[in-house]
Write a protein that holds these residues in place. Structure first.
Motif, PDB file in Angstrom:
ATOM      1  N   ARG A 244       5.097  29.184  64.230  1.00 63.14           N
ATOM      2  CA  ARG A 244       4.106  28.378  64.252  1.00 63.14           C
ATOM      3  C   ARG A 244       2.930  28.835  65.647  1.00 63.14           C
ATOM      4  NH1 ARG A 244       5.326  22.116  64.565  1.00 63.14           N
ATOM      5  NH2 ARG A 244       5.563  22.653  66.735  1.00 63.14           N
ATOM      6  N   VAL A 245       2.192  29.508  65.009  1.00 64.35           N
ATOM      7  CA  VAL A 245       1.171  29.887  66.285  1.00 64.35           C
ATOM      8  C   VAL A 245       0.238  29.075  66.328  1.00 64.35           C
ATOM      9  CG1 VAL A 245      -0.282  31.880  66.895  1.00 64.35           C
ATOM     10  CG2 VAL A 245       1.588  32.307  65.588  1.00 64.35           C
ATOM     11  N   GLU A 246      -0.049  28.580  67.691  1.00 60.37           N
ATOM     12  CA  GLU A 246      -1.052  27.633  67.918  1.00 60.37           C
ATOM     13  C   GLU A 246      -1.553  27.808  69.267  1.00 60.37           C
ATOM     14  OE1 GLU A 246       2.243  23.980  69.492  1.00 60.37           O
ATOM     15  OE2 GLU A 246       0.914  23.840  67.607  1.00 60.37           O
ATOM     16  N   ASN A 247      -2.523  27.699  69.722  1.00 62.55           N
ATOM     17  CA  ASN A 247      -3.334  27.765  71.095  1.00 62.55           C
ATOM     18  C   ASN A 247      -3.206  26.358  71.579  1.00 62.55           C
ATOM     19  OD1 ASN A 247      -3.950  30.384  71.034  1.00 62.55           O
ATOM     20  ND2 ASN A 247      -5.687  30.090  69.948  1.00 62.55           N
ATOM     21  N   SER A 248      -2.254  26.144  72.659  1.00 62.21           N
ATOM     22  CA  SER A 248      -2.176  24.727  73.299  1.00 62.21           C
ATOM     23  C   SER A 248      -2.086  25.020  74.515  1.00 62.21           C
ATOM     24  CB  SER A 248      -1.099  23.896  72.588  1.00 62.21           C
ATOM     25  OG  SER A 248       0.161  24.556  72.833  1.00 62.21           O
ATOM     26  N   ASP A 249      -1.939  23.967  75.329  1.00 55.94           N
ATOM     27  CA  ASP A 249      -1.542  23.963  76.899  1.00 55.94           C
ATOM     28  C   ASP A 249      -0.404  24.405  76.882  1.00 55.94           C
ATOM     29  OD1 ASP A 249      -4.257  22.904  77.235  1.00 55.94           O
ATOM     30  OD2 ASP A 249      -3.754  20.745  77.448  1.00 55.94           O
ATOM     31  N   ALA A 250       0.674  24.224  75.889  1.00 54.42           N
ATOM     32  CA  ALA A 250       2.291  24.808  76.577  1.00 54.42           C
ATOM     33  C   ALA A 250       2.351  26.210  75.905  1.00 54.42           C
ATOM     34  CB  ALA A 250       2.925  23.850  75.520  1.00 54.42           C
ATOM     35  N   LYS A 251       1.866  26.652  74.856  1.00 55.37           N
ATOM     36  CA  LYS A 251       2.202  28.001  74.368  1.00 55.37           C
ATOM     37  C   LYS A 251       0.901  28.727  73.805  1.00 55.37           C
ATOM     38  CE  LYS A 251       4.243  27.874  70.437  1.00 55.37           C
ATOM     39  NZ  LYS A 251       5.077  27.406  69.046  1.00 55.37           N
ATOM     40  N   ASN A 252       1.138  30.233  74.258  1.00 54.64           N
ATOM     41  CA  ASN A 252       0.223  31.223  73.825  1.00 54.64           C
ATOM     42  C   ASN A 252       0.847  32.103  73.174  1.00 54.64           C
ATOM     43  OD1 ASN A 252      -2.382  32.417  73.910  1.00 54.64           O
ATOM     44  ND2 ASN A 252      -1.966  33.325  75.723  1.00 54.64           N
ATOM     45  N   CYS A 253       0.223  32.653  71.828  1.00 54.40           N
ATOM     46  CA  CYS A 253       0.893  33.718  71.347  1.00 54.40           C
ATOM     47  C   CYS A 253      -0.291  34.643  71.112  1.00 54.40           C
ATOM     48  CB  CYS A 253       1.079  33.406  69.896  1.00 54.40           C
ATOM     49  SG  CYS A 253       2.449  32.286  70.038  1.00 54.40           S
ATOM     50  N   ARG A 254       0.112  36.041  71.077  1.00 54.33           N
ATOM     51  CA  ARG A 254      -0.945  37.108  71.544  1.00 54.33           C
ATOM     52  C   ARG A 254      -0.368  38.263  70.899  1.00 54.33           C
ATOM     53  NH1 ARG A 254       1.510  35.877  75.619  1.00 54.33           N
ATOM     54  NH2 ARG A 254       2.341  37.524  77.256  1.00 54.33           N
TER      55      ARG A 254
END
Length: 739
Positions: A244-254
């Motif tokens: 589950r890719v999401e841009n949040s304060d906790a996780k970053n996927c790139r």
């Protein structure tokens, strides 16, 4: 190329995330977290349903009972040495390809095509062996490889040089970079076309290895030949469809970041269009590949995790922290700082006092030596007990006694120092003489006064109570004589005070007794050498006290005279001594004769008011005696006191004391006896002396006095016999002239 330091830093980065995330959620529920001493975080996993897919499945095998379990990637069958979620890297064992090496197995190719793993650019390709021409296969159209030559030196020398250059030099060892996104490791090992190839049938090896590990562990071809594997680093990624890719304060996927071939820097390359890597954002920790796997880090629980100072308190917020003022801490800090500062000041003050005390002790020792303390000790030790013990005062005692030498305590100032009135701790009133700075030439005179006064015990001699030598200038402590000196009573007339003949005769008798004692009754005969009216003090009952022994000398009992540099005071010193430089007891008699003339006439020893011929009182007095005009010189305050017989008797005595020829002068003992008789007989001696003719004294009067006038001044006289005038720059070391 990447320096070794970069590799070491990477190794730390590789291991630290494992340490930091142990406490966080790292695996799926009910899945094993470790295999042996290796952490297995998701997307890797042990057992069914514990990994993201089969590529990340890990087998945990127990090889022997005594050794720990070993982890292997199931699909590519490579042993796992460590996993780093933060850098998306896994460290594994990679096989070594060999040729012509006895005891080695078959060459195994390494193919990860279709997997999420690629060789990291932190690895290098190394070939070893004599004339080894090694090439990587299945990377068309690129050609990647290197050639190692045969050399006289072994690999050790190459590696030693490589520790500076950080790569194999080509002598039995060569290395090169690997291409980006490499998933296949297969190498061909050949020889050069040189017919004289020495290494044609020798062992040759080639392998991909972690750059940092190779520089520390490859020492020789033989060392590698005996190994089956070397460590390599694999970069890995996941498919975005699987998480589950999401841009949040906790996780970053790139997309994954890899080191490209050809340049050593960072760039973004993707092996597949939908590949990605994930990480927890700053301020969060955990496993970004698990749902809600990134959790906030409480920096406030870790003292090293925040920068809040002692005046603030740490407040945790999602993804970070903030520092707020803590009133309690501020109050405590202020109190602590104030207490610390106070203790520091107390410590500094104590240290200052200690250093100052030690410095003062050393300074006092220096002054003691400088002021003749050693000489005084020598004089006292050589006295055979004849010298009374002199009290040694401390500078602190005398400062307290004189109110730190307050100007209000000054009794008088002279050419050689200042006299202060003081009161000791026991209430005793004393006079403290603070000399001027004493040079080495006058130290002997100063110590001489101390020694002489220490051995003199007479009620008409000023008593020395002690001394202090630990100050910059020496200090002498005397009994306090309250009524000044005889010079003041003779020459500074006071209408309210009658300086009678009886008082004058008594004072003369007391002085004569003191000098008689010094010459003949003291344990060691003493010549004063500076008898004058200013050195005769008067106590509370106007009794005479002889003072100032700075120029005095003690002599052996059988010694008749002293040969010294001429010293004395104009108008007082013996003209015979002036010519011969031999001081005798009769020289003190001459000076005392001048004092008698002062008492009779009330005139000063040297005066500009008289003619040049009669500038000296001694000359003027003798000439008047010769002219039978004694009453012309008599002090007008004595006229009418009806003591003419006594006056004439004393005048005759003074005339005999002033005789040019020292042998014709009476001794001080005779003078003292005669003065006593004059006081008792009240003029009888005058009748006895009147029948004698006056001696012709004119020719005995020295011409050296004729051109001298002025008040008495303590000086050192030059040798007139050599045609030089008197030198006025030397004075007795200590003077009571202004007491």
């Amino acid at each position: 190329m990447i320096p070794r330091s970069v590799s070491l830093i990477f190794l730390l980065l590789f291991l630290v995330p494992e340490i930091a995330t142990v406490s966080a959620l790292m695996t799926k529920p009910n899945c094993t977290e470790t295999c042996g001493n290796i952490s297995i975080p998701f997307p890797f996993g042990i057992g069914t349903g514990c990994s993201m897919n089969d590529w990340f499945s890990v087998d945990c095998n127990k090889t022997t009972a005594d050794s720990p379990s070993r982890a292997f990637l199931s699909r590519i069958n490579m042993e796992v040495l460590g996993i780093s979620l933060g850098s998306s890297r896994v460290r594994v064992n990679s096989p070594i390809i060999s040729s012509g090496c006895s005891g080695r197995g078959a060459n195994l190719a390494f193919d990860m095509t279709g997997s999420p793993f690629v060789f990291s650019s932190l690895n290098i390709f190394i070939a070893m062996g004599c004339n080894n021409h090694a090439l990587l296969n299945r990377i068309e159209p690129e050609v990647v490889g290197c050639t190692s030559t045969c050399g006289a030196n072994n690999l050790t020398s190459s590696i030693t040089e490589g520790k500076e250059k950080r790569y194999c030099s080509g002598n039995n060892c060569c290395q090169t970079r690997i291409p980006s996104n490499l998933q296949v490791f297969n190498a061909s090992l050949g020889t050069t076309e040189d017919p004289n190839d020495q290494g044609r049938n020798q062992c040759k090896v080639a392998f991909i290895v972690d750059r940092g590990w190779s520089l520390d562990n490859i020492k020789s071809p033989e060392a590698v030949q005996d190994r089956q594997h070397v460590p390599v680093i694999l970069d890995w990624f996941v498919y975005s469809d699987n998480i589950r890719v999401e841009n949040s304060d906790a996780k970053n996927c790139r997309p994954p970041v890899q080191l490209p071939s050809g340049r050593w820097g960072l760039s973004t390359l993707t092996l597949y269009s939908n590949s990605t890597t994930c990480s927890c954002n700053l301020g969060y920790d955990g496993n970004p590949y698990l749902p809600d796997g990134c959790t906030d880090i409480d920096e406030c629980k870790n003292l090293n995790g925040n920068w809040c100072s002692g005046m603030t308190k740490c407040v945790n917020v999602p993804g970070g922290y903030k520092c707020e003022l803590d009133k309690a801490k501020i109050t405590f800090l202020i109190l602590g700082a104030a207490t610390g500062l106070l203790l520091l000041l107390v410590g500094i003050w104590g240290l200052y006092k200690l250093v100052r005390k030690r410095k003062n002790i050393e300074l006092k020792k220096k002054f003691f030596k400088q002021n003749g303390g050693l000489l005084l000790q020598q004089q006292l030790s050589s006295s055979d007990g004849s010298i009374q013990k002199t009290k040694i005062f401390t500078s602190k005692e005398l400062e307290k006694a004189t109110d730190r030498f307050n100007d209000n305590r000054i009794l008088g100032k002279g050419g050689q120092g200042t006299v202060y009135k003081g009161m000791l701790a026991d209430g005793m009133i004393v006079a403290v003489k603070k000399s001027k700075i004493v040079d080495e030439e006058k130290l002997e005179e100063f110590i001489n006064e101390v020694v002489i006064l220490s051995q003199v015990n007479h009620r008409h001699v000023v008593k020395l109570l002690g001394c202090c030598l630990e100050t910059e200038v020496p200090l002498l402590v005397y009994e306090f004589i309250p009524n000044g000196n005889l010079y003041e009573y003779i020459h500074d007339q006071k209408e309210e005070f009658e300086f009678s003949w009886e008082m004058r005769l008594r004072i003369a008798t007391e002085v004569a007794r003191a000098l008689s004692y010094l010459h003949s009754a003291a344990s060691i005969p003493v010549y004063h050498r500076d008898i004058k009216s200013t050195n005769i003090l008067l106590d509370e009952k106007l009794r005479a006290k002889v003072s100032d022994f700075g120029t005095s000398r003690s002599i052996a009992i059988d010694q008749t005279h002293l040969t010294t540099h001429v010293q004395g005071t104009f108008g007082y010193f013996d003209p015979e001594y002036f010519q011969s430089s031999q001081f005798t007891g009769k020289s003190d008699v001459y000076s005392f004769g001048v004092v008698l003339a002062e008492l009779l006439s009330g005139q000063k020893p040297i005066s500009y008011e008289r003619s040049e011929e009669r500038g000296s009182l001694a000359t003027h007095f003798i000439l008047l005696m010769e002219e039978n005009k004694i009453f012309d010189i008599l002090d007008e305050r004595l006229i009418g006191q009806e003591r003419e017989e006594e006056v004439i008797a004393v005048a005759n005595l003074a005339r005999r004391c002033l005789n040019w020829n020292g042998k014709k002068r009476p001794t001080m003992r005779e003078v003292a006896i005669e003065l006593e008789q004059i006081r008792l007989s009240k003029g009888a001696l005058q009748a006895q002396r009147s029948s004698k003719q006056l001696e012709n004294i004119r020719h005995e009067v020295p011409n050296v006095w004729e051109n001298i006038a002025g008040p008495p001044t303590s000086v050192t006289i030059g040798d007139f016999r050599n045609g030089t005038g008197p030198s006025l720059d030397v004075q007795p070391l200590i003077s009571h002239e202004t007491w």
